[in-house]
Write a protein that holds these residues in place. Structure first.
Motif, short mmCIF file in Angstrom:
data_model
loop_
_atom_site.label_atom_id
_atom_site.label_comp_id
_atom_site.label_asym_id
_atom_site.label_seq_id
_atom_site.Cartn_x
_atom_site.Cartn_y
_atom_site.Cartn_z
N PRO B 66 5.19 8.43 15.42
CA PRO B 66 3.96 8.21 16.19
C PRO B 66 2.96 7.44 15.33
O PRO B 66 3.00 7.53 14.11
N TYR B 67 2.08 6.69 15.97
CA TYR B 67 1.16 5.82 15.25
C TYR B 67 0.40 6.57 14.14
O TYR B 67 -0.19 7.61 14.38
N PRO B 70 -3.73 3.83 9.14
CA PRO B 70 -3.97 3.75 7.69
C PRO B 70 -5.45 3.67 7.32
O PRO B 70 -5.78 3.66 6.14
N GLY B 71 -6.33 3.60 8.31
CA GLY B 71 -7.76 3.50 8.01
C GLY B 71 -8.14 2.08 7.61
O GLY B 71 -7.38 1.15 7.82
N CYS B 72 -9.32 1.94 7.03
CA CYS B 72 -9.80 0.61 6.65
C CYS B 72 -8.99 0.09 5.47
O CYS B 72 -9.00 0.69 4.39
N LEU B 73 -8.30 -1.02 5.66
CA LEU B 73 -7.43 -1.54 4.59
C LEU B 73 -8.22 -2.32 3.54
O LEU B 73 -7.65 -2.80 2.56
N PHE B 74 -9.52 -2.46 3.73
CA PHE B 74 -10.33 -3.22 2.78
C PHE B 74 -11.06 -2.34 1.78
O PHE B 74 -11.55 -2.82 0.77
N PHE B 78 -6.17 4.79 3.73
CA PHE B 78 -5.28 5.95 3.77
C PHE B 78 -6.00 7.29 3.77
O PHE B 78 -5.35 8.34 3.73
N SER B 79 -7.33 7.29 3.82
CA SER B 79 -8.04 8.57 3.74
C SER B 79 -7.77 9.45 4.96
O SER B 79 -7.86 10.66 4.89
N LYS B 80 -7.40 8.79 6.09
CA LYS B 80 -7.23 9.56 7.33
C LYS B 80 -5.81 10.07 7.53
O LYS B 80 -5.56 10.81 8.47
N SER B 81 -4.86 9.59 6.74
CA SER B 81 -3.47 9.84 7.09
C SER B 81 -2.66 10.37 5.92
O SER B 81 -2.54 9.73 4.87
N LYS B 82 -2.09 11.55 6.14
CA LYS B 82 -1.24 12.16 5.13
C LYS B 82 0.00 11.30 4.89
O LYS B 82 0.47 11.18 3.77
N PHE B 83 0.52 10.70 5.96
CA PHE B 83 1.70 9.84 5.85
C PHE B 83 1.46 8.74 4.83
O PHE B 83 2.27 8.52 3.92
N GLN B 85 -1.02 8.50 2.58
CA GLN B 85 -1.36 9.06 1.25
C GLN B 85 -0.10 9.43 0.48
O GLN B 85 0.04 9.10 -0.70
N GLU B 86 0.80 10.10 1.15
CA GLU B 86 2.03 10.52 0.48
C GLU B 86 2.89 9.32 0.10
O GLU B 86 3.51 9.30 -0.96
N LEU B 87 2.89 8.32 0.97
CA LEU B 87 3.66 7.12 0.68
C LEU B 87 3.16 6.47 -0.62
O LEU B 87 3.94 6.08 -1.49
N LEU B 88 1.85 6.38 -0.74
CA LEU B 88 1.26 5.80 -1.95
C LEU B 88 1.64 6.61 -3.19
O LEU B 88 2.03 6.04 -4.22
N GLU B 89 1.53 7.91 -3.09
CA GLU B 89 1.87 8.77 -4.25
C GLU B 89 3.33 8.61 -4.63
O GLU B 89 3.68 8.50 -5.80
N ARG B 90 4.20 8.61 -3.63
CA ARG B 90 5.64 8.46 -3.90
C ARG B 90 5.95 7.09 -4.49
O ARG B 90 6.78 6.95 -5.39
N PHE B 91 5.27 6.07 -4.00
CA PHE B 91 5.49 4.72 -4.52
C PHE B 91 5.06 4.61 -5.99
O PHE B 91 5.76 4.03 -6.82
N LYS B 92 3.92 5.22 -6.31
CA LYS B 92 3.45 5.20 -7.70
C LYS B 92 4.44 5.90 -8.62
O LYS B 92 4.77 5.40 -9.69
#
Lengths: 347, 347
Positions: B66-67, B70-74, B78-83, B85-92
């Motif tokens: 489901p959609y 990602p919030g404001c990309l500028f 990612f502040s609004k979405s756990k999906f 946020q977690e993606l960023l942490e896993r990528f790092k």
């Protein structure tokens, strides 16, 4: 405005905040390293700035406004700057009794915060300070938001709707800004010769029919001084297909521009404030599908910026043969039928 | 991918969150009203969605994600979405032992958050779900960030640096994503025929010399399926003049594309992480002015998106005659001299 002048604006206003290194300064301007270094060298030579490794700083005081950061223009705008916050409040107050849209000219205005965002984006690019600005069609009252900054050297509005022209004239007097001129003008006519080749910047929110679009922008192009001058415009995906976008981009590039920015859905047209419930019954989209009136703001437009690299060249265009062709084509599905067309047969 | 497929992706994932009106849905997709309505009608006809005035809703459950906003990309991404946020942490975590840049291929990577922002922007446009993605050059490791979403049907990386290829292969196995392929590839060579006309989306961060730029993008264009396919690329103002931008935009439009987005300085190259202090001594900018090493991140690039309206057409281009011409022209002032060129006379 030469390209160097724009970079110099950006450098000087940043240094008015305090000294900065070469690399810090790079982040406050838009140009290529070669041009940036050239602008730095000219400022050193002119004695306006000094360099004591690693810092650049102003030689004397700065007459203009030190750099005011508007913050993120896509969401939480103006939160960092009292200057921009106050500008927005003053603009809202100044325009609260604005004229409402008329279907006769396909009008509709964007949210006041979006108007000030547009001004801030133009400011960020170094296109506002000490520039001469041409605005074709101004039901958004962008000219008044610019006037409130007191930054441009001159702002000229040409607009067909006398109600708007009167409103702008009255408000300009109220705020005591003398560098704003307003002319009654129909885009079908050539631009008065005293406005040709006289401006650094133009802004327009054109009709989006194939012919209307090029007519609006072509008039604006004829207002520009030359190399380094820039155009800004609103353009939607709602009523313009990608085929039309591509054709128009080709037109811009052939006219001598480079497109530097395309900000998707940067501005929103508020349903409630525009009070255009009555317009909807004539929208083609309402006739094609069984829909109720909108429950959310949905009409948005992108912001485009383009800068003259060569020319600009005034290309031949197909002028719309009448008002119907100016306002309507196969893609105009959310454009109101003007009263003088409603009476025509066959529609 | 047909244009309708993209819109359908955008509609279905939004409806997977819950029912929506026509006007609410318009705000979750990118297209013209005519195409939007056509996509709606097809989805109704296919039985995937239903309409009970004023709401559209899904007929049955939705297999995809489901959609996720990602919030404001500028700014505050990612502040609004756990999906996200977690993606960023896993990528790092996944990329913390990434290969460092080598001057031999003019490398440098963007911040991890900017890589995930790029993925999110591609996702927002409906270009990620169930698409086939081609990436030419991937020291940013965009492919791994995409793989972590598990949304694309297939991701193919072609890259000259075997260290990066090995790294991506190893990490792909670690995360158990099977739809990622990596090929060793030199952009001077034609694309292997099994990769031609096979992709919906490409991404590249080209060298920015006049000839190199077109060579990179031309290879990418040959990877695309056709109408509705899209290209993404990073492009800077730091090392490419507006004259070069305009020439390149003309090339894109002549190739059949419309430029849909230009996001200024969307990504930043972090000085500390890239550890390229040694590179600076060979940068032309350091030879032209007496400068210290940077105290801030200053190298930024814009994000461009362009979509095939016609074709695409593979235009004839001037290929660089050697590696020096691939990496250097008059505008390459922050490009490191590769070790194999340092030994050459006359430089």
């Amino acid at each position: 405005m030469t390209p160097y002048q724009r970079i110099k604006n950006q450098i000087l206003r940043r240094l008015a905040q305090g000294k900065a290194t070469f690399w810090q300064l790079v982040n406050y301007q838009d140009s290529h390293l070669v041009d940036f270094l050239e602008a730095i060298k000219e400022l050193l030579k002119e004695g306006l700035i000094k360099y004591e490794k690693p810092f650049f700083y102003l030689s004397s005081s700065y007459a203009g406004l030190p750099y005011e950061d508007p913050g993120c223009l896509f969401c939480n705008s103006f939160s960092k700057s009292k200057f921009w916050q106050e500008l927005l409040e003053r603009f809202k107050e100044l325009t609260k009794d604005r004229p409402l849209p008329t279907s006769d000219y396909d009008q509709g205005f964007i949210r006041p915060i979006d108007t000030v965002r547009r001004v801030a984006f133009i400011y960020e690019r170094g296109d506002l300070e000490r520039t001469e600005v041409f605005i074709l069609g101004d039901d958004d009252l962008l000219s008044l938001a610019m006037a409130l900054t007191k930054l441009p050297k001159r702002v000229v509005v040409v607009e067909i709707d006398e109600r708007i022209n009167e409103f702008i004239r009255k408000k300009t007097k109220e705020i005591g800004y003398e560098a704003l001129e307003v002319y009654n003008y129909n885009v079908i006519d050539s631009l008065p010769s005293h406005l040709e080749r006289s401006f650094d910047v133009f802004f327009t929110d054109p009709v989006e029919t194939e012919k209307g679009l090029k007519l609006f922008v072509s008039r604006c192009i004829s207002s520009l001084k030359g190399k380094g001058s820039v155009g800004y415009m609103g353009f939607t995906h709602r009523e313009a297909s990608l085929r039309k976008w591509r054709d128009f981009e080709k037109f811009l590039i052939d006219s001598g521009f480079v497109i530097t920015d395309i900000l998707r859905d940067f501005t929103t047209y508020p349903e409630a404030e525009n009070q255009w419930e009555d317009f909807y019954r004539t929208y083609r989209i309402m006739q094609e599908f069984d829909l109720e009136l909108p429950d959310v703001d949905w009409y948005k437009s992108c912001l485009l910026r383009f800068e003259v690299v060569k020319g600009p060249y005034l290309l031949p265009i197909d002028k719309p043969k009448d008002l119907e062709e100016l306002y309507f084509d196969d893609e105009a599905w959310a454009t109101p039928l003007p009263s003088y067309l409603e009476k025509k047969e066959g529609r």
